[in-house]
Design a protein around this motif. Structure first.
Motif, PDB file in Angstrom:
ATOM      1  N   ASN A 138      26.801  38.055  43.031  1.00 49.39           N
ATOM      2  CA  ASN A 138      27.238  37.808  44.408  1.00 49.39           C
ATOM      3  C   ASN A 138      27.516  36.325  44.688  1.00 49.39           C
ATOM      4  OD1 ASN A 138      27.982  39.019  46.827  1.00 49.39           O
ATOM      5  ND2 ASN A 138      26.001  38.659  47.771  1.00 49.39           N
ATOM      6  N   THR A 139      28.113  35.630  43.720  1.00 54.01           N
ATOM      7  CA  THR A 139      28.407  34.211  43.931  1.00 54.01           C
ATOM      8  C   THR A 139      29.898  33.886  43.868  1.00 54.01           C
ATOM      9  OG1 THR A 139      28.117  33.706  41.574  1.00 54.01           O
ATOM     10  CG2 THR A 139      26.184  33.461  43.002  1.00 54.01           C
ATOM     11  N   SER A 140      30.716  34.823  43.375  1.00 45.97           N
ATOM     12  CA  SER A 140      32.143  34.545  43.206  1.00 45.97           C
ATOM     13  C   SER A 140      32.942  35.279  44.275  1.00 45.97           C
ATOM     14  CB  SER A 140      32.604  34.985  41.806  1.00 45.97           C
ATOM     15  OG  SER A 140      33.968  34.684  41.604  1.00 45.97           O
ATOM     16  N   ARG A 141      33.683  34.522  45.081  1.00 41.39           N
ATOM     17  CA  ARG A 141      34.467  35.097  46.171  1.00 41.39           C
ATOM     18  C   ARG A 141      35.951  35.090  45.806  1.00 41.39           C
ATOM     19  NH1 ARG A 141      34.866  32.060  50.271  1.00 41.39           N
ATOM     20  NH2 ARG A 141      35.161  33.689  51.847  1.00 41.39           N
ATOM     21  N   PRO A 142      36.630  36.226  45.942  1.00 41.02           N
ATOM     22  CA  PRO A 142      38.058  36.272  45.609  1.00 41.02           C
ATOM     23  C   PRO A 142      38.877  35.210  46.329  1.00 41.02           C
ATOM     24  CG  PRO A 142      37.212  38.480  46.030  1.00 41.02           C
ATOM     25  CD  PRO A 142      36.115  37.528  46.384  1.00 41.02           C
ATOM     26  N   ALA A 143      38.571  34.976  47.594  1.00 42.66           N
ATOM     27  CA  ALA A 143      39.356  34.023  48.377  1.00 42.66           C
ATOM     28  C   ALA A 143      39.282  32.607  47.815  1.00 42.66           C
ATOM     29  CB  ALA A 143      38.873  34.022  49.826  1.00 42.66           C
ATOM     30  N   ASP A 144      38.224  32.312  47.060  1.00 40.91           N
ATOM     31  CA  ASP A 144      38.054  30.970  46.499  1.00 40.91           C
ATOM     32  C   ASP A 144      38.816  30.777  45.196  1.00 40.91           C
ATOM     33  OD1 ASP A 144      36.353  30.314  48.580  1.00 40.91           O
ATOM     34  OD2 ASP A 144      34.525  30.819  47.467  1.00 40.91           O
ATOM     35  N   HIS A 145      39.267  31.853  44.585  1.00 39.74           N
ATOM     36  CA  HIS A 145      39.809  31.747  43.227  1.00 39.74           C
ATOM     37  C   HIS A 145      41.184  32.378  43.018  1.00 39.74           C
ATOM     38  CE1 HIS A 145      35.953  30.181  41.897  1.00 39.74           C
ATOM     39  NE2 HIS A 145      35.347  31.223  42.437  1.00 39.74           N
ATOM     40  N   LEU A 146      41.533  33.380  43.801  1.00 36.33           N
ATOM     41  CA  LEU A 146      42.796  34.068  43.561  1.00 36.33           C
ATOM     42  C   LEU A 146      43.966  33.288  44.149  1.00 36.33           C
ATOM     43  CD1 LEU A 146      41.911  37.824  44.187  1.00 36.33           C
ATOM     44  CD2 LEU A 146      41.884  36.527  42.041  1.00 36.33           C
ATOM     45  N   LYS A 147      44.992  33.085  43.334  1.00 35.45           N
ATOM     46  CA  LYS A 147      46.214  32.439  43.790  1.00 35.45           C
ATOM     47  C   LYS A 147      47.081  33.462  44.529  1.00 35.45           C
ATOM     48  CE  LYS A 147      46.113  29.350  39.776  1.00 35.45           C
ATOM     49  NZ  LYS A 147      46.788  28.956  38.508  1.00 35.45           N
ATOM     50  N   PRO A 148      48.044  32.999  45.316  1.00 36.52           N
ATOM     51  CA  PRO A 148      48.825  33.924  46.150  1.00 36.52           C
ATOM     52  C   PRO A 148      49.508  35.051  45.385  1.00 36.52           C
ATOM     53  CG  PRO A 148      49.150  31.676  46.901  1.00 36.52           C
ATOM     54  CD  PRO A 148      48.334  31.587  45.644  1.00 36.52           C
ATOM     55  N   GLU A 149      50.056  34.772  44.207  1.00 38.30           N
ATOM     56  CA  GLU A 149      50.778  35.821  43.487  1.00 38.30           C
ATOM     57  C   GLU A 149      49.861  36.967  43.107  1.00 38.30           C
ATOM     58  OE1 GLU A 149      53.939  34.950  40.506  1.00 38.30           O
ATOM     59  OE2 GLU A 149      52.535  35.903  39.105  1.00 38.30           O
ATOM     60  N   LEU A 150      48.726  36.662  42.460  1.00 37.22           N
ATOM     61  CA  LEU A 150      47.800  37.710  42.052  1.00 37.22           C
ATOM     62  C   LEU A 150      47.182  38.382  43.268  1.00 37.22           C
ATOM     63  CD1 LEU A 150      46.269  39.343  39.989  1.00 37.22           C
ATOM     64  CD2 LEU A 150      44.636  37.439  39.762  1.00 37.22           C
ATOM     65  N   ALA A 151      46.814  37.600  44.273  1.00 39.74           N
ATOM     66  CA  ALA A 151      46.258  38.190  45.492  1.00 39.74           C
ATOM     67  C   ALA A 151      47.252  39.147  46.130  1.00 39.74           C
ATOM     68  CB  ALA A 151      45.871  37.082  46.477  1.00 39.74           C
ATOM     69  N   GLY A 152      48.546  38.800  46.094  1.00 36.63           N
ATOM     70  CA  GLY A 152      49.571  39.672  46.658  1.00 36.63           C
ATOM     71  C   GLY A 152      49.709  40.974  45.894  1.00 36.63           C
ATOM     72  N   HIS A 153      49.661  40.894  44.560  1.00 41.35           N
ATOM     73  CA  HIS A 153      49.739  42.117  43.754  1.00 41.35           C
ATOM     74  C   HIS A 153      48.549  43.031  44.043  1.00 41.35           C
ATOM     75  CE1 HIS A 153      53.199  40.785  41.665  1.00 41.35           C
ATOM     76  NE2 HIS A 153      52.603  39.940  40.828  1.00 41.35           N
ATOM     77  N   ILE A 154      47.374  42.441  44.163  1.00 38.30           N
ATOM     78  CA  ILE A 154      46.171  43.235  44.451  1.00 38.30           C
ATOM     79  C   ILE A 154      46.272  43.875  45.824  1.00 38.30           C
ATOM     80  CG2 ILE A 154      43.690  43.061  44.897  1.00 38.30           C
ATOM     81  CD1 ILE A 154      43.579  40.939  42.664  1.00 38.30           C
ATOM     82  N   ALA A 155      46.724  43.100  46.800  1.00 38.36           N
ATOM     83  CA  ALA A 155      46.859  43.637  48.159  1.00 38.36           C
ATOM     84  C   ALA A 155      47.876  44.771  48.203  1.00 38.36           C
ATOM     85  CB  ALA A 155      47.257  42.526  49.118  1.00 38.36           C
ATOM     86  N   ALA A 156      48.965  44.629  47.464  1.00 39.05           N
ATOM     87  CA  ALA A 156      50.006  45.660  47.462  1.00 39.05           C
ATOM     88  C   ALA A 156      49.502  46.958  46.844  1.00 39.05           C
ATOM     89  CB  ALA A 156      51.228  45.157  46.713  1.00 39.05           C
ATOM     90  N   ALA A 157      48.663  46.848  45.831  1.00 35.25           N
ATOM     91  CA  ALA A 157      48.195  48.036  45.106  1.00 35.25           C
ATOM     92  C   ALA A 157      46.955  48.662  45.720  1.00 35.25           C
ATOM     93  CB  ALA A 157      47.935  47.677  43.648  1.00 35.25           C
ATOM     94  N   TRP A 245      27.302  46.370  39.619  1.00 37.39           N
ATOM     95  CA  TRP A 245      28.030  45.537  38.668  1.00 37.39           C
ATOM     96  C   TRP A 245      29.187  44.779  39.320  1.00 37.39           C
ATOM     97  CZ3 TRP A 245      33.090  45.309  37.032  1.00 37.39           C
ATOM     98  CH2 TRP A 245      33.331  44.441  35.959  1.00 37.39           C
ATOM     99  N   VAL A 246      29.872  45.359  40.279  1.00 38.62           N
ATOM    100  CA  VAL A 246      31.034  44.686  40.862  1.00 38.62           C
ATOM    101  C   VAL A 246      30.668  43.352  41.506  1.00 38.62           C
ATOM    102  CG1 VAL A 246      32.406  46.788  41.180  1.00 38.62           C
ATOM    103  CG2 VAL A 246      30.840  46.046  43.007  1.00 38.62           C
ATOM    104  N   SER A 247      29.392  43.152  41.836  1.00 35.11           N
ATOM    105  CA  SER A 247      28.965  41.872  42.409  1.00 35.11           C
ATOM    106  C   SER A 247      28.827  40.779  41.351  1.00 35.11           C
ATOM    107  CB  SER A 247      27.636  42.039  43.148  1.00 35.11           C
ATOM    108  OG  SER A 247      27.810  42.836  44.306  1.00 35.11           O
ATOM    109  N   LEU A 248      29.025  41.129  40.080  1.00 36.33           N
ATOM    110  CA  LEU A 248      28.987  40.143  39.002  1.00 36.33           C
ATOM    111  C   LEU A 248      30.366  39.606  38.642  1.00 36.33           C
ATOM    112  CD1 LEU A 248      26.530  41.907  36.498  1.00 36.33           C
ATOM    113  CD2 LEU A 248      25.985  40.018  38.052  1.00 36.33           C
ATOM    114  N   VAL A 249      31.428  40.206  39.171  1.00 34.75           N
ATOM    115  CA  VAL A 249      32.786  39.835  38.752  1.00 34.75           C
ATOM    116  C   VAL A 249      33.071  38.368  39.060  1.00 34.75           C
ATOM    117  CG1 VAL A 249      35.243  40.221  39.186  1.00 34.75           C
ATOM    118  CG2 VAL A 249      33.687  42.177  38.927  1.00 34.75           C
ATOM    119  N   ASP A 250      33.559  37.676  38.046  1.00 31.27           N
ATOM    120  CA  ASP A 250      33.941  36.273  38.177  1.00 31.27           C
ATOM    121  C   ASP A 250      35.447  36.215  38.452  1.00 31.27           C
ATOM    122  OD1 ASP A 250      34.536  33.591  37.935  1.00 31.27           O
ATOM    123  OD2 ASP A 250      33.332  33.291  36.129  1.00 31.27           O
TER     124      ASP A 250
END
Length: 271
Positions: A138-157, A245-250
């Motif tokens: 529970n230490t890695s936040r998507p908003a801190d690491h995902l760039k717009p392109e990858l974040a956009g693909h994830i949001a679309a899917a 486990w999903v709270s471990l994702v880096d």
């Protein structure tokens, strides 16, 4: 289908071309390399108890040293019988091509050794990615690491990173017996660039001879759903394990793996 196969080959071209052109033996300048040109079991990024409360330290010790470490030892023992293969082909290329008739014939790989390499080299690569994709709970936040392109693909899917993880958990829970659930990148621009797929046993989305075309791509994120990954703490409750486990994702590593895949490369552990 043909377009997908061609695009995947192009995406892996950098890795495969460098392996093919390297002088023998390959200098394995990577965390899984050893001076005698064999493979080592990569060290965990965290101490054995660093994955609590999602995964207990005994599970991490046994998983890393016995299961994954045993697979690496088996790979080295098999490749010792095929020095040309060992010294001229990277592990990522081997996993991508093992079982293809032309590849096995070129290196004279016996059928039983081809099967053994499928399982053990697959395990080595799968676990190398698995260790590296996890960080402190529970230490890695998507908003801190995902760039717009990858974040956009994830949001679309999937609507959001949380939606992605929910879908990954559902996929992992659906695997019958042992296997893996993956977030995969497809180089073919004509289709959606990301998908969640599953593979049985120690198969990997790179495996052209063993994985359905719709599941072939570059793995960005993978979760192990073999019982040895969770049984000591969760017994048969795989869904509970996945929920923790999903709270471990880096997410920094997810972004890094995506950037490499887009550039036609694979993580340096796959050397």
């Amino acid at each position: 289908m043909a377009t997908t196969r061609m695009a995947l080959r192009m995406a892996l071209a950098i890795v495969l071309a460098s392996a093919a052109s390297a002088k023998k033996p390959i200098p394995r300048g990577c965390p899984t390399g050893t001076p005698n040109n064999t493979y080592a079991n990569p060290a965990l990024p965290l101490p054995y108890d660093g994955y609590l409360p999602a995964i207990d330290n005994e599970t991490m010790f046994l998983h890393n040293t016995r299961h994954a470490g045993g697979a690496v030892n088996n790979v080295n023992a098999i490749l010792a019988r095929y020095p040309t293969l060992r010294d001229s082909v990277s592990l990522s290329e081997l996993v991508s091509r093992i079982g293809l008739k032309t590849f096995d014939k070129k290196y004279g790989i016996a059928a039983n050794d081809s099967t053994a390499l499928r399982s053990n080299a697959g395990s080595a690569i799968n676990h190398a990615l698995f260790w590296r994709i996890m960080t402190t709970y529970n230490t890695s936040r998507p908003a801190d690491h995902l760039k717009p392109e990858l974040a956009g693909h994830i949001a679309a899917a999937w609507g959001s990173p949380t939606g992605l993880l929910d879908a990954l958990r559902a996929a992992g829970a659906s695997v019958f017996g042992s296997g893996w659930a993956w977030l995969v990148y497809f180089p073919d621009a004509a289709q959606k660039p990301l998908a969640i797929v599953t593979t049985p046993n120690q198969d990997n989305p790179l495996m052209a001879a063993h994985v359905a075309r719709a599941s072939r791509g570059v793995p960005l994120l993978g979760v192990d759903v073999w019982e040895h990954a969770y049984y000591l703490r969760y017994r048969n409750l795989r869904t509970t394990y996945l929920a923790q486990w999903v709270s471990l994702v880096d997410w920094a590593m997810v972004q890094r793996n995506y950037d490499l895949a887009v550039a036609g490369a694979i993580d340096s552990l796959y050397c």
